[in-house]
Design a protein around this motif. Structure first.
Motif, PDB file in Angstrom:
ATOM      1  N   PHE A  69       0.821  -1.210   0.000  1.00 41.00           N
ATOM      2  CA  PHE A  69       0.000   0.000   0.000  1.00 41.00           C
ATOM      3  C   PHE A  69       0.857   1.263   0.000  1.00 41.00           C
ATOM      4  N   ALA A  70       2.107   1.144   0.393  1.00 41.11           N
ATOM      5  CA  ALA A  70       3.120   2.182   0.144  1.00 41.11           C
ATOM      6  C   ALA A  70       3.050   3.398   1.049  1.00 41.11           C
ATOM      7  N   VAL A  71       2.555   3.229   2.270  1.00 38.50           N
ATOM      8  CA  VAL A  71       2.622   4.321   3.234  1.00 38.50           C
ATOM      9  C   VAL A  71       4.057   4.574   3.680  1.00 38.50           C
ATOM     10  N   GLY A  72       4.873   3.519   3.695  1.00 37.00           N
ATOM     11  CA  GLY A  72       6.223   3.590   4.239  1.00 37.00           C
ATOM     12  C   GLY A  72       7.077   4.735   3.732  1.00 37.00           C
ATOM     13  N   PRO A  73       7.304   4.838   2.423  1.00 37.44           N
ATOM     14  CA  PRO A  73       8.153   5.928   1.932  1.00 37.44           C
ATOM     15  C   PRO A  73       7.602   7.319   2.247  1.00 37.44           C
ATOM     16  N   ILE A  74       6.283   7.455   2.255  1.00 39.29           N
ATOM     17  CA  ILE A  74       5.665   8.764   2.486  1.00 39.29           C
ATOM     18  C   ILE A  74       5.927   9.235   3.908  1.00 39.29           C
ATOM     19  N   ILE A  75       5.603   8.390   4.886  1.00 43.87           N
ATOM     20  CA  ILE A  75       5.753   8.787   6.285  1.00 43.87           C
ATOM     21  C   ILE A  75       7.217   8.857   6.681  1.00 43.87           C
ATOM     22  N   THR A  76       8.022   7.902   6.241  1.00 42.92           N
ATOM     23  CA  THR A  76       9.442   7.909   6.603  1.00 42.92           C
ATOM     24  C   THR A  76      10.117   9.197   6.153  1.00 42.92           C
ATOM     25  N   SER A  77       9.800   9.657   4.955  1.00 36.99           N
ATOM     26  CA  SER A  77      10.413  10.882   4.436  1.00 36.99           C
ATOM     27  C   SER A  77       9.909  12.119   5.166  1.00 36.99           C
ATOM     28  N   ALA A  78       8.604  12.214   5.367  1.00 33.57           N
ATOM     29  CA  ALA A  78       8.038  13.401   6.021  1.00 33.57           C
ATOM     30  C   ALA A  78       8.440  13.474   7.488  1.00 33.57           C
ATOM     31  N   ALA A  79       8.601  12.296   8.133  1.00 29.64           N
ATOM     32  CA  ALA A  79       8.927  12.268   9.559  1.00 29.64           C
ATOM     33  C   ALA A  79      10.258  12.932   9.875  1.00 29.64           C
ATOM     34  N   LEU A  80      11.129  13.028   8.887  1.00 28.07           N
ATOM     35  CA  LEU A  80      12.446  13.631   9.101  1.00 28.07           C
ATOM     36  C   LEU A  80      12.359  15.127   9.379  1.00 28.07           C
ATOM     37  N   PHE A  81      11.187  15.740   9.112  1.00 31.53           N
ATOM     38  CA  PHE A  81      11.084  17.202   9.177  1.00 31.53           C
ATOM     39  C   PHE A  81      10.018  17.704  10.155  1.00 31.53           C
ATOM     40  N   VAL A  82       9.449  16.827  10.963  1.00 31.93           N
ATOM     41  CA  VAL A  82       8.319  17.268  11.795  1.00 31.93           C
ATOM     42  C   VAL A  82       8.660  17.499  13.262  1.00 31.93           C
ATOM     43  N   GLY A  83       9.853  17.143  13.689  1.00 28.18           N
ATOM     44  CA  GLY A  83      10.128  17.322  15.108  1.00 28.18           C
ATOM     45  C   GLY A  83      11.538  16.945  15.480  1.00 28.18           C
ATOM     46  N   PRO A  84      11.686  16.259  16.608  1.00 32.90           N
ATOM     47  CA  PRO A  84      13.019  15.955  17.128  1.00 32.90           C
ATOM     48  C   PRO A  84      13.754  14.934  16.272  1.00 32.90           C
ATOM     49  N   GLU A  85      15.018  14.781  16.579  1.00 36.57           N
ATOM     50  CA  GLU A  85      15.867  13.826  15.870  1.00 36.57           C
ATOM     51  C   GLU A  85      15.337  12.407  16.067  1.00 36.57           C
ATOM     52  N   LEU A  86      15.317  11.640  14.973  1.00 36.29           N
ATOM     53  CA  LEU A  86      14.847  10.258  15.016  1.00 36.29           C
ATOM     54  C   LEU A  86      16.054   9.332  14.994  1.00 36.29           C
ATOM     55  N   SER A  87      16.302   8.705  16.117  1.00 38.92           N
ATOM     56  CA  SER A  87      17.478   7.851  16.245  1.00 38.92           C
ATOM     57  C   SER A  87      17.262   6.523  15.533  1.00 38.92           C
TER      58      SER A  87
END
Length: 717
Positions: A590-608
């Protein structure tokens, strides 16, 4: 009234920084310190309370003094603003104040002027087409009886008074008696009224009803309540007290619905913290009012407070509404709040919210736009266009309880800021959409004849859920376009050789040169995915303190691997034997993965690395993919419907819970995706055939606001 388009320059308001600050300050003041307007009607009833043991002395002389000082030039009392026509509330307030003054034989001139006003306008009381305060025919006729009993000569024909008494008899058959008890006098069973007494001594938090019980020899414990209220407000009293919790929650809800809540984040946090304390202590101010309780539950749950639905158990039965003051008032707003709260189930077997939803689901708009399918920016535009200024409220009428209630929300200031914010955002959206169109050309995606390239619709999904930064919106949209195009490729446009080639290229990633391209189509698709992912990762380095392109690449590999499996099933005419077997491949595809993974980099704190590899993050991703896949496949089996609802409950629980490895701003992305998917698939034909989706996209990105204004503009501060 005129209906006009507000130009982007927003010339109706002085849009300077200083003026904006002034608007913000006015709203902050109201958030911190609720200002309740006085009710002439309730003040009059309080003024009639005698000193205990002495019926010749008023208990609250300061209330009498306020009445004497606040009569209008035309002889009336009440919400008699300039330009407001005489209404039933003004008549009710005026008669109540006249009776209160006569009770203590003071203000003879005021009484005379008040009686003349009533005589000139008595026809208003007889007009059934005019909106009336709650229980007007009971409260007004009760005051008429008091007035005549005191020897007041009303300049009104007896036949008109008899007409009001007739209306009273009709209303007695359906009235919620305790709420309008002061209008019943000796007809009321005051012992029954006392069943509605609150811990603070009041009846329904109503000064007038409380005063009436004291006057009729009951509820002397209510004196402490009236002492406190008159002391707090200096003589006059509001139509209800306390209502701080309700008023502040309404303010919070309004600011969110109008799209300007971020400017008041600190004040909102304080209000919700206070609301949480009230909820945990089961305070009457919050829990005994249906609308307040439901609104509190909804706001607390969506802001991540750890609450259960136990506090809503009192509303499980429909009779909780039908047999309440809300049912008597036909309070559709309370019903709507109940329905909204019922949709926020974090557990599939939450029977409390399920039962509430089963009987409250008669609100037409809520059924069309459930909470889990509302896109904030689109909803905010509708709210802005339907918002009432002070001038419009003056013309169209105030909220009516037993007496006119002007409310405490600074409408003009909120509308001004909301319009300005929407215009500013819309100009940003338009520029970003142009940049996305350029990106489509640069990646050569427009050369793929099969590609369903709709940048405005895909960008709308990012803008409408209020992604917080340009980078997040762009990354979200680019990957929406890419996943849709790749899905079309695997859905029959590519040969088996081409599909396998693309999967291997993405698996190899930086080593793709070792494999080569089986066709120009594959080359275009791969480089669009590869180059865009690298650009996103490089842009995120300052925020993430490292290059996380490997996580984007991995999400792409999971996606195309699932797409290839489904394609092979189709080509081999193989049908999975169970839903579970199907979902193993269909979830990733269904391909949610690339969408959320990319956007998540810019919405808040550092993602370890720990976040990306955590069970929580993987579970959130699986839930979002599952919801999308099941909504997409809703042709559908009952089992799939149940799975979809269960997944939504699980997702909401993870997103709103306190704690966890995944930061809250990142978790919210999964809920945003769920909302987009529910919005998209509300229509039977789905995403790409619904003209309504394009209209919604244009509404957020292109179409100017349509706001109802008076000729003079939005009004004055």
């Amino acid at each position: 009234m005129l209906r006009r388009t507000i130009p982007r320059s927003f010339t109706s308001w002085d849009n300077t920084k200083a003026h904006k600050n002034e608007l913000h300050d006015k709203i902050r003041k109201q958030l911190r310190d609720v200002q309740l307007p006085p009710s002439s009607y309730d003040t009059a009833w309080v003024a009639m309370v005698p000193v205990q043991g002495s019926h010749q002395t008023p208990r609250f002389p300061q209330s009498i003094e306020w009445i004497l000082q606040n009569q209008y030039d035309d002889g009336s009392w009440g919400t008699n603003l300039p330009g407001l026509v005489v209404n039933k509330d003004i008549l009710l307030c005026t008669l109540a104040c006249v009776v209160a003054l006569k009770r203590w034989n003071t203000g003879r001139h005021h009484i005379s002027r008040g009686l003349n006003f009533i005589g000139r306008n008595f026809s208003v009381a007889m007009d059934e087409q005019i909106v009336a305060p709650v229980g007007f025919n009971i409260t007004f006729s009760g005051l008429l009886s008091l007035a005549t009993g005191m020897g007041l000569e009303l300049p009104v024909m007896q036949t008109d008074i008899d007409g009001i008494i007739h209306f009273r008899k009709i209303e007695l058959e359906r009235a919620f008696m305790a709420y309008v008890s002061e209008g019943l006098g000796n007809l009321q069973d005051w012992n029954q009224v006392m069943a509605y007494q609150r811990k603070n001594g009041s009846i329904f938090n109503s000064p007038s009803a409380t005063a009436a019980t004291i006057i009729h020899g009951h509820n002397y414990s209510g004196l402490a309540y009236l002492d406190f209220v008159t002391s707090k407000f200096g003589g006059p009293v509001p139509v209800m007290y306390p209502q701080n919790a309700y008023s502040q929650l309404c303010m919070v809800d309004t600011l969110e619905r109008m799209g300007i809540s971020k400017s008041f984040a600190c004040e909102i946090s304080d209000i919700l913290d206070m609301t949480y304390r009230l909820w945990m202590h089961n305070e009457e101010e919050l829990m005994l009012d249906m609308r307040t309780c439901a609104m509190a539950f909804r706001l607390l749950r969506m802001h991540g407070y750890d609450i259960t639905s136990d506090g809503m158990a009192q509303f499980v039965e429909q009779s909780s509404f039908d047999d309440s003051i809300h049912g008597y008032l036909n309070d559709t707003k309370a019903l709507l709040e109940l329905y909204k709260s019922s949709q926020l189930r974090c557990l599939e077997d939450d029977l409390i919210l399920e039962e509430i939803g089963s009987w409250s689901a008669r609100v037409e708009y809520a059924l069309k736009c459930p909470v889990y399918a509302i896109l904030e920016r689109l909803e905010q535009k509708r709210n802005i266009e339907q918002f009432k200024t002070k001038e419009q409220l003056k013309i169209e009428g105030f909220k009516l309880l037993k007496s006119g209630y002007r409310g405490v929300i600074p409408n003009d200031e909120i509308l001004a800021l909301a319009v300005d914010e929407f215009h500013s955002s819309q100009s940003v959206y338009q520029q970003e959409l142009q940049d996305l169109n350029s990106w489509v050309a640069q990646t050569r995606l427009d050369e793929l004849k099969f590609a369903r390239l709709m940048p405005s619709i895909t960008y709308f999904s990012a803008a409408a859920i209020l992604l917080p930064s340009e980078s997040a919106r762009i990354a979200w949209t680019q990957n929406c376009i890419l996943t849709t195009t790749v899905d079309d490729f695997f859905d029959g446009e590519g040969s088996k050789e081409e599909m396998e080639n693309l999967v291997k290229l993405i698996e190899k990633w930086d080593g793709h040169g070792e494999i080569g391209f089986s066709s120009e189509c594959v080359e275009i698709l791969f480089y669009a995915v590869y180059n865009t992912s690298k650009q996103i990762a490089e842009k995120a380095v300052p925020l993430q303190k490292r290059n996380v392109v490997d996580h984007i690449a991995e999400s792409w590999w999971f996606t195309v691997r699932g797409m290839l499996t489904e394609a092979e099933w189709r080509m081999d005419k193989y049908v999975p034997t169970t839903v579970e077997e199907y979902m193993l491949a269909a979830v990733d595809s269904f391909a949610v993965g690339p969408i959320i993974t990319s956007a998540a980099l810019f919405v808040g704190p550092e993602l370890s690395e720990e976040v990306f590899r955590s069970e929580e993050y993987i579970h959130l991703m699986n839930l979002a993919n599952t919801i999308g896949r099941l909504l997409n496949d809703m042709q559908t089996y009952e089992k799939e419907i149940k799975m979809g609802k269960g997944s939504r409950c699980d997702l909401l629980r993870l997103v709103t819970r306190d704690g966890g490895v995944v930061p809250p701003p990142c978790r919210k992305l999964f809920w945003f995706m769920s909302k987009v998917l529910h919005f998209v698939y509300m229509e039977k034909d789905g995403y790409f055939t619904a003209n309504g989706i394009m209209a919604s996209a244009n509404a957020v990105i292109l179409d100017p606001l349509q706001v109802t204004l008076l000729p003079s503009g939005l009004g004055t501060l």
